[in-house]
Scaffold this active site. Structure first.
Site, PDB file in Angstrom:
ATOM      1  N   ASN A 106     -17.644  41.586  45.498  1.00 27.10           N
ATOM      2  CA  ASN A 106     -18.090  42.041  44.185  1.00 27.10           C
ATOM      3  C   ASN A 106     -18.881  41.010  43.380  1.00 27.10           C
ATOM      4  OD1 ASN A 106     -15.105  41.368  44.427  1.00 27.10           O
ATOM      5  ND2 ASN A 106     -15.474  40.934  42.268  1.00 27.10           N
ATOM      6  N   GLN A 117     -17.317  48.330  46.289  1.00 26.11           N
ATOM      7  CA  GLN A 117     -18.734  47.985  46.100  1.00 26.11           C
ATOM      8  C   GLN A 117     -19.623  48.579  47.186  1.00 26.11           C
ATOM      9  OE1 GLN A 117     -20.173  46.166  43.627  1.00 26.11           O
ATOM     10  NE2 GLN A 117     -18.303  45.529  42.599  1.00 26.11           N
ATOM     11  N   THR A 160      -0.726  65.565  37.647  1.00 25.44           N
ATOM     12  CA  THR A 160      -1.802  66.548  37.539  1.00 25.44           C
ATOM     13  C   THR A 160      -3.147  65.886  37.801  1.00 25.44           C
ATOM     14  OG1 THR A 160      -0.523  67.799  35.946  1.00 25.44           O
ATOM     15  CG2 THR A 160      -2.883  68.237  35.998  1.00 25.44           C
ATOM     16  N   SER A 214     -14.111  53.590  44.575  1.00 23.18           N
ATOM     17  CA  SER A 214     -14.084  53.766  43.124  1.00 23.18           C
ATOM     18  C   SER A 214     -15.289  54.596  42.686  1.00 23.18           C
ATOM     19  CB  SER A 214     -14.129  52.391  42.456  1.00 23.18           C
ATOM     20  OG  SER A 214     -14.203  52.553  41.062  1.00 23.18           O
ATOM     21  N   HIS A 271     -16.624  54.860  39.585  1.00 28.64           N
ATOM     22  CA  HIS A 271     -17.537  54.285  38.582  1.00 28.64           C
ATOM     23  C   HIS A 271     -18.436  53.184  39.149  1.00 28.64           C
ATOM     24  CE1 HIS A 271     -15.662  50.330  37.380  1.00 28.64           C
ATOM     25  NE2 HIS A 271     -14.562  50.891  37.868  1.00 28.64           N
ATOM     26  N   CYS A 275     -13.966  40.742  35.204  1.00 32.88           N
ATOM     27  CA  CYS A 275     -12.597  40.575  34.714  1.00 32.88           C
ATOM     28  C   CYS A 275     -12.371  39.158  34.208  1.00 32.88           C
ATOM     29  CB  CYS A 275     -11.604  40.875  35.822  1.00 32.88           C
ATOM     30  SG  CYS A 275     -12.157  42.167  36.923  1.00 32.88           S
ATOM     31  N   ALA A 332     -10.154  52.231  42.407  1.00 29.81           N
ATOM     32  CA  ALA A 332      -9.928  51.362  43.559  1.00 29.81           C
ATOM     33  C   ALA A 332      -8.742  50.420  43.353  1.00 29.81           C
ATOM     34  CB  ALA A 332     -11.191  50.573  43.884  1.00 29.81           C
ATOM     35  N   THR A 333      -8.459  50.047  42.103  1.00 27.34           N
ATOM     36  CA  THR A 333      -7.292  49.179  41.869  1.00 27.34           C
ATOM     37  C   THR A 333      -6.021  49.886  42.326  1.00 27.34           C
ATOM     38  OG1 THR A 333      -8.353  48.085  39.993  1.00 27.34           O
ATOM     39  CG2 THR A 333      -5.953  47.943  40.110  1.00 27.34           C
TER      40      THR A 333
HETATM   41  C1  LIG Z   1     -14.438  47.326  40.824  1.00 21.09           C
HETATM   42  C2  LIG Z   1     -13.707  46.921  42.035  1.00 21.09           C
HETATM   43  C3  LIG Z   1     -12.359  47.262  42.215  1.00 21.09           C
HETATM   44  C4  LIG Z   1     -11.556  47.992  41.163  1.00 21.09           C
HETATM   45  O1  LIG Z   1     -11.990  49.316  41.024  1.00 21.09           O
HETATM   46  P1  LIG Z   1     -11.508  50.184  39.761  1.00 21.09           P
HETATM   47  O2  LIG Z   1     -11.896  51.577  40.131  1.00 21.09           O
HETATM   48  O3  LIG Z   1     -12.244  49.649  38.590  1.00 21.09           O
HETATM   49  O4  LIG Z   1     -10.036  50.027  39.658  1.00 21.09           O
HETATM   50  C5  LIG Z   1     -11.751  46.876  43.371  1.00 21.09           C
HETATM   51  N1  LIG Z   1     -12.422  46.185  44.322  1.00 21.09           N
HETATM   52  C6  LIG Z   1     -13.704  45.834  44.178  1.00 21.09           C
HETATM   53  C7  LIG Z   1     -14.387  45.099  45.274  1.00 21.09           C
HETATM   54  C8  LIG Z   1     -14.391  46.191  43.039  1.00 21.09           C
HETATM   55  O5  LIG Z   1     -15.662  45.837  42.903  1.00 21.09           O
END
Ligand SMILES: *Cc1c(COP(=O)(O)O)cnc(C)c1O
Length: 383
Positions: free
Chosen positions: A155, A183, A244, A203, A205, A330, A75-76
């Protein structure tokens, strides 16, 4: 009551991979090593097919078409691509970004970068409940803005923003809407059509998939969203995200989306019961506690609480059998008060005294009871 420690209560930071998703990750890693860009042999075709299957699963989760989904590293990256990529295609017409004061760093960071480049950035404030009211948006100078970017589920406090209403507002003004749904995806129903969303970040994970993979949804019709890439040198993902593809990660992410779509409603119901048990337990055992953020419009698994006269840092140091955070993952390494909570109007003392409790798919009732007892004991000690 025996529970395996540490009890994991940090599901807003990341989620453990679902064993069913892990199976996919391992089998694709082992058996399908082909490069999906190798169009001349069956190993390449098989890999490409796995990627397209996953694209369909992501699309089904958010109500889009598969070809509107671009795979990224998370997501970043999706947020950066959405904000900086649209900024570049729109800057000849507008250099105004509208966002909120409760965004994740991966949105507030690129927003600050645009500001440094001379953009005007309006940050619509959330109310004391952690909700960005539609009226506050309507009051922002929307006319002629290049992009609106709103976090779907916050988050730290889990609050759910009124996306459909904001979407209607943006549509009416002809402004593009981006949502950071890291989220929210897989936790609450999302529909890019019904909600009028033009770009959306997800994201893997955060929804029981592997780390290092995610997606950006980009609307293709009414309107067709054009973004400029951030990296160059390949035709993958229509040239918007060359390199890739992470085939095992993408295939597993697809499986995680499929499971989330099928199980999210039941899962949310179960988590809500657990959260209510958690909160009732804390309230009974600990006087001088407050819940941060609206409880009603909130992710089922999230709780954020502050304790009078306690620093979260001191609590966490003693809560060694629990894995949880004081604030966003973070920034929790230092003991800075949460900026998000300060923006909700909390005093510095209360913003430094918050625990974020994130329950998830594998959290049990015994774990909840264990955690409540531990927190109560440690708050008492520290006070
Ligand atoms: C975790 C998170 C991100 C970042 O996601 P990553 O896949 O870890 O880069 C961005 N926005 C929110 C709201 C998040 O909770």
């Amino acid at each position: 009551m025996t529970v395996k420690t540490p009890v994991y209560l940090d599901h807003n930071a990341t989620t453990p991979i679902d064993p069913r998703v892990l199976e996919v990750l391992i089998s694709v890693q082992r058996d399908h090593f082909g490069n999906p860009a190798s169009s001349g042999h069956s190993l390449g075709w098989a890999a490409a097919q796995l990627v397209e299957q996953a694209r369909e699963q992501v699309a089904l989760l958010i109500g889009s078409e598969p070809r509107e989904v671009i795979f990224t590293s998370g997501a970043t990256e999706s947020n950066n691509l959405a904000l900086l990529g649209t900024a570049e295609t729109r800057s000849s017409r507008s250099t105004h970004l509208i966002t909120t004061n409760i965004e994740h760093e991966s949105v507030s960071g690129p927003a600050a970068e645009l500001e440094r480049q001379g953009w005007q950035v309006t940050r619509v404030p959330a109310n004391n409940d952690g909700l960005v009211e539609t009226a506050a948006f309507a009051a922002a100078p929307m006319e002629g803005a290049a992009l609106v970017s709103v976090i779907a589920a916050q988050n730290e406090i889990g609050t759910l923003q009124p996306l459909a209403e904001i979407g209607t507002l943006c549509k009416g003004m002809g402004v593009l809407l981006h949502c950071d749904a890291a989220q929210a995806a897989g936790k609450i129903p999302l529909d890019v059509e019904a909600m009028g969303i033009d770009l959306m970040s997800i994201s893997s994970h955060k929804l029981y998939g592997p780390k290092g993979v995610g997606a950006l949804y980009l609307r293709r019709r009414d309107p067709r969203v054009k973004i400029h890439p951030r990296q160059f040198g390949g035709s993958q993902e229509r040239g918007l995200r060359p390199g890739t593809l992470n085939v095992p990660g993408i295939a597993a992410f697809g499986e995680a989306c499929r499971l989330a779509r099928l199980e999210m409603v039941m899962e949310a119901r179960r988590l809500l019961v657990l959260r209510e048990r958690f909160l009732a337990g804390l309230r009974e055992a600990i006087p001088g506690m407050q819940v941060n953020g609206c409880l009603r419009r909130r992710l089922a698994g999230n709780l954020n609480v502050s304790f009078d006269g306690v620093r979260a840092h001191a609590l966490l140091g003693k809560l060694t059998t629990l894995a949880l955070s004081s604030s966003s993952a973070c920034s929790s390494a230092d003991s800075q008060p949460s900026l998000i909570l300060m923006n909700l109007g909390l005093s510095e003392a209360l913003a430094s005294a918050s625990l974020r409790i994130g329950l998830g798919r594998f959290t049990t009732e015994d774990e909840v009871d264990f955690a409540v007892a531990k927190i109560a004991q440690v708050v008492d000690q520290v006070r």
